[in-house]
Design an enzyme around this catalytic site. Structure first.
Site, PDB file in Angstrom:
ATOM      1  N   ASP A   6       3.024  10.557  -7.015  1.00 16.08           N
ATOM      2  CA  ASP A   6       3.585   9.358  -6.370  1.00 16.08           C
ATOM      3  C   ASP A   6       4.749   8.824  -7.201  1.00 16.08           C
ATOM      4  O   ASP A   6       4.850   9.097  -8.392  1.00 16.08           O
ATOM      5  CB  ASP A   6       2.489   8.282  -6.261  1.00 16.08           C
ATOM      6  CG  ASP A   6       2.760   7.229  -5.191  1.00 16.08           C
ATOM      7  OD1 ASP A   6       3.899   7.139  -4.695  1.00 16.08           O
ATOM      8  OD2 ASP A   6       1.820   6.487  -4.864  1.00 16.08           O
ATOM      9  N   GLU A  12      -1.949   4.937   1.982  1.00 13.60           N
ATOM     10  CA  GLU A  12      -2.028   4.585   0.552  1.00 13.60           C
ATOM     11  C   GLU A  12      -1.544   3.169   0.329  1.00 13.60           C
ATOM     12  O   GLU A  12      -2.121   2.408  -0.447  1.00 13.60           O
ATOM     13  CB  GLU A  12      -1.188   5.573  -0.276  1.00 13.60           C
ATOM     14  CG  GLU A  12      -1.369   5.422  -1.797  1.00 13.60           C
ATOM     15  CD  GLU A  12      -0.432   4.411  -2.451  1.00 13.60           C
ATOM     16  OE1 GLU A  12      -0.651   4.067  -3.624  1.00 13.60           O
ATOM     17  OE2 GLU A  12       0.529   3.949  -1.786  1.00 13.60           O
ATOM     18  N   HIS A  52       9.763  -0.095  -2.685  1.00 16.94           N
ATOM     19  CA  HIS A  52       9.385  -0.984  -1.575  1.00 16.94           C
ATOM     20  C   HIS A  52      10.530  -1.890  -1.120  1.00 16.94           C
ATOM     21  O   HIS A  52      10.364  -3.089  -0.912  1.00 16.94           O
ATOM     22  CB  HIS A  52       8.149  -1.832  -1.958  1.00 16.94           C
ATOM     23  CG  HIS A  52       6.906  -1.016  -2.111  1.00 16.94           C
ATOM     24  ND1 HIS A  52       5.636  -1.549  -2.074  1.00 16.94           N
ATOM     25  CD2 HIS A  52       6.736   0.326  -2.281  1.00 16.94           C
ATOM     26  CE1 HIS A  52       4.742  -0.567  -2.233  1.00 16.94           C
ATOM     27  NE2 HIS A  52       5.399   0.563  -2.357  1.00 16.94           N
TER      28      HIS A  52
HETATM   29 ZN   LIG Z   1       3.652   5.139  -3.393  1.00 21.11          ZN
END
Ligand SMILES: [Zn+2]
Length: 361
Positions: A239, A216, A325
């Protein structure tokens, strides 16, 4: 163990597994071990996405696909410096400033691991004009203590090997909070497992496909291949999303502790308003906290899921997370359970008539 603690332990288990895009097998293994093949038909597509199918006994049951991506962002060795440092390319979107100075784990093609860190220039010996600049990916390197290029090669390390962020699991004073590596999207994977456990012994009016997708973070590639196999009528991406409740973010209404976030709009997908409405009713009837939001950045697997043959009614259920992230992401367990309960109640209630009413006439 109570529900919250049990969920947290499963999430920690999934976060601590290494699974960069294209290398998701450890997560697949854990899902398979946990869910078994008694209640689900298990298959994988040729990119590696794993599909847990629970067929309905009803003849015209609508096909429902719920997808959570299993991969995490990280780095890949692009070049080896003469002095033995590893120069990197990012796998997925990472702002290098979040990783410099933190622990790195190198995983070689034959599965061996080395521990080191993401290197940087000490403030004492940095050119003054560099000080106010954010580091770019071209500045980033990982230091595993190798002495030279020859030393790197002699250790069986090479271009294309993977360098993981290795943020540790964080236990806050508030037991409802948890931090860890790869929260995006092991939070979604853990919710997927939670849903599967909730419904594994029920007779459903939907033909259910729970899917762990691959790749993804590099462009929703696993969603594209798995949705073409499943061909769902209703498709839901599960998500994490950015939480706006920390200083200096652009304004937005997602936040920890508010429940499940129903993503209405992002650059890749406009969610089905009738499906959104259905979910809001399920939330209301079951006293599950849920709210709508418009995403300010990023996309999800929904971008591909909507392109099921002839199109699918599509929605993304988002799990607000701080510090996406980066080495350590933070979520509230209560938000993840809200999303899991909402999806469980949806699966239990949705049927052929609901789907007929939702279809365009
Ligand atoms: Zn994600």
């Amino acid at each position: 163990m109570n529900k919250q603690e049990n969920f947290k332990q499963r999430l920690i288990k999934y976060m601590e597994l290494k699974g960069m895009s294209r290398y998701e097998d450890l997560i697949v293994e854990e899902l398979k071990n946990s869910l078994g093949n008694k209640n689900f038909e298990i298959s994988r597509d040729n990119l590696g996405s794993v599909i847990f199918h629970k067929p309905s006994k009803k003849a015209n049951a609508p096909k429902v696909m719920i997808a959570a991506h299993m991969d995490e962002v990280g780095f890949i060795v692009r070049n080896i410096d003469k002095k033995g440092q590893l120069l990197l390319s990012a796998v997925g979107g990472i702002w290098p400033a979040t990783v410099i100075g933190t622990k790195a784990t190198l995983k070689t093609a034959d599965g061996r691991e080395f521990i080191g860190l993401f290197g940087h220039t000490s403030i004492h010996i940095m050119k003054s004009e560099e000080m106010s600049k954010a580091p770019t990916i071209m500045d980033l390197y990982a230091d595993f203590g190798f002495k030279s290029e020859e030393d790197v090669l002699a250790n069986g390390v090479g271009v294309g090997d993977l360098v993981y962020m290795s943020g540790e699991t964080i236990h806050f004073a508030d037991p409802n909070l948890i931090g860890g590596k790869a929260m995006d999207n092991r939070a979604g994977v853990t919710v997927l497992e939670y849903i599967a456990k909730n419904i594994e012994n029920l007779d459903l009016d939907v033909d259910l496909y729970l899917v762990g997708t691959v790749q993804e973070e590099v462009g929703t590639r696993g969603a594209k291949t798995s949705v073409s196999l499943v061909d769902p009528d209703v498709a839901i991406a599960l998500d994490t999303c950015a939480s706006h409740d920390t200083p200096n973010t652009i304004p937005g209404n997602t936040s920890l502790f508010k429940g499940a976030a129903l993503r209405i709009f992002d650059r890749g997908t406009m969610m089905d308003p009738k499906l959104v409405n259905y979910f809001q009713n399920v939330a209301k009837q079951n006293n599950i906290p849920a709210y709508k939001f418009v995403a300010m950045g990023g996309g999800t697997d929904a971008h591909e899921l909507q392109f099921s043959h002839g199109g699918a009614a599509t929605l993304t259920i988002s799990l607000p997370q701080r510090y996406l992230h980066s080495p350590i992401g933070v979520c509230a367990i209560s938000d993840l359970l809200a999303a899991g309960d909402l999806l469980t109640e949806f699966i239990k209630s949705f049927n052929e008539n609901d789907w007929k009413e939702m279809q365009y006439k």
